[in-house]
Design a protein around this motif. Structure first.
Motif, PDB file in Angstrom:
ATOM      1  N   ALA A  66      26.384   8.485  20.854  1.00  0.00           N
ATOM      2  CA  ALA A  66      26.174   9.725  20.098  1.00  0.00           C
ATOM      3  C   ALA A  66      27.088   9.815  18.878  1.00  0.00           C
ATOM      4  N   LYS A  67      28.214   9.075  18.892  1.00  0.00           N
ATOM      5  CA  LYS A  67      29.171   9.138  17.791  1.00  0.00           C
ATOM      6  C   LYS A  67      28.869   8.137  16.675  1.00  0.00           C
ATOM      7  N   LYS A  68      27.920   7.240  16.905  1.00  0.00           N
ATOM      8  CA  LYS A  68      27.612   6.222  15.905  1.00  0.00           C
ATOM      9  C   LYS A  68      26.774   6.814  14.768  1.00  0.00           C
ATOM     10  N   THR A  69      26.814   6.145  13.610  1.00  0.00           N
ATOM     11  CA  THR A  69      25.962   6.533  12.484  1.00  0.00           C
ATOM     12  C   THR A  69      24.512   6.229  12.836  1.00  0.00           C
ATOM     13  N   LYS A  70      23.664   7.248  12.731  1.00  0.00           N
ATOM     14  CA  LYS A  70      22.263   7.098  13.119  1.00  0.00           C
ATOM     15  C   LYS A  70      21.440   6.622  11.918  1.00  0.00           C
ATOM     16  N   VAL A  71      20.814   5.465  12.081  1.00  0.00           N
ATOM     17  CA  VAL A  71      20.049   4.845  10.998  1.00  0.00           C
ATOM     18  C   VAL A  71      18.558   4.820  11.352  1.00  0.00           C
ATOM     19  N   ALA A  72      17.741   5.369  10.468  1.00  0.00           N
ATOM     20  CA  ALA A  72      16.295   5.241  10.609  1.00  0.00           C
ATOM     21  C   ALA A  72      15.856   4.014   9.811  1.00  0.00           C
ATOM     22  N   VAL A  73      15.285   3.025  10.481  1.00  0.00           N
ATOM     23  CA  VAL A  73      14.826   1.810   9.810  1.00  0.00           C
ATOM     24  C   VAL A  73      13.331   1.954   9.526  1.00  0.00           C
ATOM     25  N   LEU A  74      12.981   2.134   8.233  1.00  0.00           N
ATOM     26  CA  LEU A  74      11.583   2.283   7.845  1.00  0.00           C
ATOM     27  C   LEU A  74      10.943   0.909   7.685  1.00  0.00           C
ATOM     28  N   LEU A  75       9.856   0.667   8.404  1.00  0.00           N
ATOM     29  CA  LEU A  75       9.203  -0.641   8.375  1.00  0.00           C
ATOM     30  C   LEU A  75       7.685  -0.463   8.406  1.00  0.00           C
ATOM     31  N   GLY A  76       6.977  -1.588   8.225  1.00  0.00           N
ATOM     32  CA  GLY A  76       5.516  -1.530   8.249  1.00  0.00           C
ATOM     33  C   GLY A  76       4.947  -1.210   6.880  1.00  0.00           C
ATOM     34  N   GLY A  77       4.340  -0.024   6.755  1.00  0.00           N
ATOM     35  CA  GLY A  77       3.731   0.379   5.495  1.00  0.00           C
ATOM     36  C   GLY A  77       2.238   0.091   5.486  1.00  0.00           C
ATOM     37  N   TYR A  78       1.651   0.218   4.297  1.00  0.00           N
ATOM     38  CA  TYR A  78       0.204  -0.003   4.176  1.00  0.00           C
ATOM     39  C   TYR A  78      -0.134  -0.950   3.028  1.00  0.00           C
ATOM     40  N   SER A  79       0.849  -1.662   2.509  1.00  0.00           N
ATOM     41  CA  SER A  79       0.601  -2.606   1.422  1.00  0.00           C
ATOM     42  C   SER A  79       0.118  -3.936   1.998  1.00  0.00           C
ATOM     43  N   THR A  80      -0.201  -4.870   1.117  1.00  0.00           N
ATOM     44  CA  THR A  80      -0.610  -6.205   1.567  1.00  0.00           C
ATOM     45  C   THR A  80       0.537  -6.951   2.240  1.00  0.00           C
ATOM     46  N   GLU A  81       1.755  -6.444   2.097  1.00  0.00           N
ATOM     47  CA  GLU A  81       2.925  -7.102   2.695  1.00  0.00           C
ATOM     48  C   GLU A  81       3.447  -6.343   3.908  1.00  0.00           C
ATOM     49  N   GLU A 317      -4.340 -11.529   2.628  1.00  0.00           N
ATOM     50  CA  GLU A 317      -4.963 -10.381   1.983  1.00  0.00           C
ATOM     51  C   GLU A 317      -4.972 -10.567   0.469  1.00  0.00           C
ATOM     52  N   PHE A 318      -6.036 -10.100  -0.146  1.00  0.00           N
ATOM     53  CA  PHE A 318      -6.175 -10.200  -1.597  1.00  0.00           C
ATOM     54  C   PHE A 318      -6.555  -8.815  -2.110  1.00  0.00           C
ATOM     55  N   PRO A 319      -5.621  -8.113  -2.787  1.00  0.00           N
ATOM     56  CA  PRO A 319      -5.888  -6.726  -3.180  1.00  0.00           C
ATOM     57  C   PRO A 319      -6.902  -6.617  -4.316  1.00  0.00           C
ATOM     58  N   ASN A 320      -7.714  -5.593  -4.269  1.00  0.00           N
ATOM     59  CA  ASN A 320      -8.634  -5.273  -5.368  1.00  0.00           C
ATOM     60  C   ASN A 320      -7.949  -4.301  -6.316  1.00  0.00           C
ATOM     61  N   LYS A 321      -8.007  -4.617  -7.627  1.00  0.00           N
ATOM     62  CA  LYS A 321      -7.261  -3.852  -8.625  1.00  0.00           C
ATOM     63  C   LYS A 321      -8.108  -3.606  -9.861  1.00  0.00           C
TER      64      LYS A 321
END
Length: 413
Positions: A66-81, A317-321
Motif C-alpha cells: 500500500a505504501k508503494k508508488t502506484k503505476v498504471a501501465v497503459l497497453l494495447g490500444g487500437y492502432s496497427t501496432e 496489418e496494412f492501414p487504409n489512409k
C-alpha cells in the motif's frame, strides 16, 4: 527444469488462472523447492530457517504494498501496432512488478479516437496471445465450473502470495478513476492514441504524471512528414520526402507517379501518422508503387499476389489512409560506413532549463531490408549491439559516437 519461461508459456498461464503473476509464481516455486529440501534432507542445511525467512519476506511484501508508488501501465490500444504494444506493456508491468518502489497495474486501452475504453485486466487475461484476444475476453468472459473449483481450492495460495491483491474479471475505468487511484501512468502504447498526444491531454487535464513527451511534442512527432520538415529547417540531415494525396492519385495517378519517381527507385513508402514500423515498405519499381498506393487508398483488394509483391505477411496489418509518405531511400552513398542505430536519452530539469543525458547509441541489426516490429520491440527477437560499431579505430569510434549523441541532443531540443 521446465519448459520455456516467456510470458506466453503455458506454465505462467496456469498460475495466472489462480491469480498469480510471474513474480508470485516464481516465489511459489522457490518456496516449494525449499520445503521439499527440508522434507528430504532436513539436517544438511538449515532449511527451516530459510523457509521461515522467506515466509516473513512474503508477509512483509504484502504489508508494504500500500505504501508503494502506484503505476498504471497503459497497453494495447487500437492502432496497427496494438499487439506489439501489449508485449511492451507486459514487459514494463513485469519489470515494475519486481521493483521495491512501485506496484504496477495493467490497464488495457481499446475503443477509437473518439472513445477511449480503459480496463484494468487481471493477469489471467493479460497473458493472452495478442491484443485482440484480450479484447475478446473483456467482451465475452466466461469461467468454466472446473476452473471456479480450482480457484476455490487454491485460494490459500492466491491470498498468501498476492496479499489479497487479485482479481479475475476485467474492471472498466475512466481517466478520472485513473487519476484518483494511481500516482503515475506509464504509457506503453505504440502509435495512436499513446504517441499522438490524445492520452497525454487527458492526463494533463487531471494533473497525472506520465512518462515520455508532452501533448505538443507528441502531436508534432506522430506526423513524420512535418517532423522531417522542422528538422530539415534546423539543419538536421533527414531523407527527402513528399506526401501522396488519395484524391490526387485517383484523379491523375500518372502525374503523381512522375513526381514520385523523381526520388528514383528504390524508395520508401509509409504512413505519415502511424507507429514506426507500420506498413513501411521498400519500393523497387513502378508495379510495387502502384500496388502500395492502390492498397493504401482502397483502390484494389488485398490479394495473395499483392501481398507477395509487397512482401506483406498474411497477418500483417496494412492501414487504409487518405495520405501516405514517400521518402528517398537512405543508403551508404560512398560513406565509410553505414548502419542503423537506436538512441535513448533522459530529460533533466536543471536551474537553467531542460537538459538531455544522451546514452551511448546501440546498433540495430535487421534480418531484412527494414527492421520488423518484432526485431524492434519483442523480447528474444532482433539484436542490438551497444556501443554501436562505428569504427575499429578507437579515436574515430569516440569521435563519431560523440557526434551522433550531439545530433540526437539537438533533435530533442
Amino acid at each position: 527444469t521446465t519448459s520455456g519461461m516467456m510470458p506466453s508459456s503455458f506454465f505462467f498461464h496456469q498460475a495466472a488462472e489462480i491469480g498469480l503473476n510471474p513474480k508470485n509464481f516464481i516465489t511459489f516455486i522457490i518456496r516449494n523447492s525449499i520445503a521439499e529440501r527440508l522434507r528430504r534432507k532436513p539436517g544438511k542445511v538449515n532449511w527451516a530457517a530459510l523457509l521461515s525467512k522467506l515466509d516473513s519476506e512474503i508477509q512483509y511484501k504484502n504489508k508494504v504494498a500500500a505504501k508503494k508508488t502506484k503505476v498504471a501501465v497503459l497497453l494495447g490500444g487500437y492502432s496497427t501496432e496494438r499487439h506489439i504494444s501489449l508485449e511492451s506493456g507486459r514487459n514494463i508491468y513485469e519489470k515494475l512488478g519486481s521493483s521495491a518502489d512501485y506496484i504496477a497495474t495493467p490497464i488495457f486501452l481499446t475503443g477509437n479516437d473518439s472513445n477511449h475504453l480503459l480496463y484494468e485486466v487481471p493477469i489471467n487475461i493479460l497473458l493472452k496471445d495478442n491484443a485482440d484476444d484480450i479484447k475478446e475476453k473483456i467482451d465475452h468472459l466466461t469461467t468454466p465450473d472446473a476452473l471456479a473449483d480450482i480457484r476455490k481450492e487454491a485460494l490459500h495460495l492466491t491470498q498468501k502470495y498476492t496479499g489479497g491483491q487479485y482479481r479475475f474479471e476485467p474492471r472498466k475505468l475512466t481517466y478520472d478513476d485513473i487519476a484518483a487511484e494511481f500516482d503515475v501512468v506509464f504509457i506503453a502504447l505504440h502509435g495512436r492514441p499513446g504517441e499522438d498526444g490524445q492520452v497525454q491531454a487527458e492526463l494533463d487535464k487531471r494533473g497525472v504524471a506520465y512518462n515520455g513527451s508532452g501533448v505538443y511534442s507528441s502531436q508534432l512527432t506522430i506526423n513524420k512528414f512535418e517532423s522531417n520538415r522542422i528538422l530539415r529547417e534546423n539543419g538536421i540531415l533527414v531523407a527527402d520526402s513528399m506526401m501522396v494525396n488519395k484524391a490526387e492519385w485517383i484523379a491523375d495517378n500518372a502525374h503523381v507517379i512522375t513526381e514520385i519517381e523523381a526520388f528514383h527507385y528504390p524508395l520508401i513508402c509509409k504512413p505519415h501518422d502511424e507507429g514506426c514500423s507500420s506498413a513501411v515498405i521498400k519500393i523497387n519499381n513502378r508495379e510495387m508503387l502502384q500496388a502500395y498506393a492502390n492498397l493504401c487508398f482502397e483502390q484494389q483488394d488485398r490479394t495473395e499476389a499483392v501481398e507477395q509483391l509487397l512482401g506483406i505477411g498474411r497477418k500483417d496489418e496494412f492501414p487504409n489512409k487518405d495520405f501516405f509518405m514517400v521518402e528517398s531511400f537512405t543508403n551508404k552513398e560512398g560513406a565509410d560506413g553505414f548502419l542503423e542505430i537506436t538512441g535513448g536519452m533522459l530529460t533533466k530539469l536543471t536551474p537553467t532549463g531542460l537538459a538531455y543525458e544522451v546514452f551511448e547509441p546501440s546498433e540495430a541489426l535487421s534480418v531484412g531490408t527494414v527492421l520488423t516490429l518484432a526485431e524492434k520491440f519483442l523480447a528474444g527477437e532482433g539484436q542490438n549491439i551497444t556501443p554501436a560499431r562505428f569504427s575499429r579505430d578507437a579515436k574515430i569510434q569516440k569521435e563519431v559516437s560523440e557526434a551522433v549523441k550531439a545530433t540526437l541532443g539537438k533533435v530533442a531540443s
